[in-house]
Design a protein around this motif. Structure first.
Motif, PDB file in Angstrom:
ATOM      1  N   TYR A  18       4.009   2.081  -1.982  1.00  0.00           N
ATOM      2  CA  TYR A  18       5.372   2.523  -1.677  1.00  0.00           C
ATOM      3  C   TYR A  18       5.841   1.805  -0.422  1.00  0.00           C
ATOM      4  N   TYR A  23       8.616   3.654  -4.677  1.00  0.00           N
ATOM      5  CA  TYR A  23       7.489   3.110  -5.445  1.00  0.00           C
ATOM      6  C   TYR A  23       7.726   1.635  -5.756  1.00  0.00           C
ATOM      7  N   GLN A  24       6.740   0.796  -5.441  1.00  0.00           N
ATOM      8  CA  GLN A  24       6.866  -0.643  -5.670  1.00  0.00           C
ATOM      9  C   GLN A  24       6.026  -1.131  -6.843  1.00  0.00           C
ATOM     10  N   PRO A  69       5.045  11.251  -5.158  1.00  0.00           N
ATOM     11  CA  PRO A  69       6.134  10.369  -4.730  1.00  0.00           C
ATOM     12  C   PRO A  69       7.187  11.076  -3.877  1.00  0.00           C
TER      13      PRO A  69
END
Length: 80
Positions: A18, A23-24, A69
């Motif tokens: 993240y 979130y990546q 998340p």
């Protein structure tokens, strides 16, 4: 020239990354776990194998469970 909130979680299967609460992406952790020599190093290690942080690492935290998340986003928002 800017601060960034970086978080990574590991739930026993996947490592998720993240950046600034968003979130990546993730990856199955088996290849990652096999590549690690054992020690966790924050910042810089005198080796060309690992990445170096070009800046300051501040307020490192470890948790005994993977954060959700929404919790990671809340941590980012609280730090702004």
């Amino acid at each position: 020239g800017r601060f960034a909130h970086v978080a990574a979680t590991y739930d026993g299967t996947e490592v998720a990354l993240y950046l600034d609460g968003v979130y990546q992406g993730g990856m199955v952790a088996a290849p990652l776990a096999a590549a690690l020599p054992g020690a966790l190093v924050m910042g810089e290690l005198e080796s060309t194998t690992f990445y170096k942080v070009d800046g300051v690492v501040d307020e490192v935290a470890f948790y005994d469970t993977a954060l959700a998340p929404a919790r990671i986003a809340a941590h980012h928002a609280a730090g702004r």
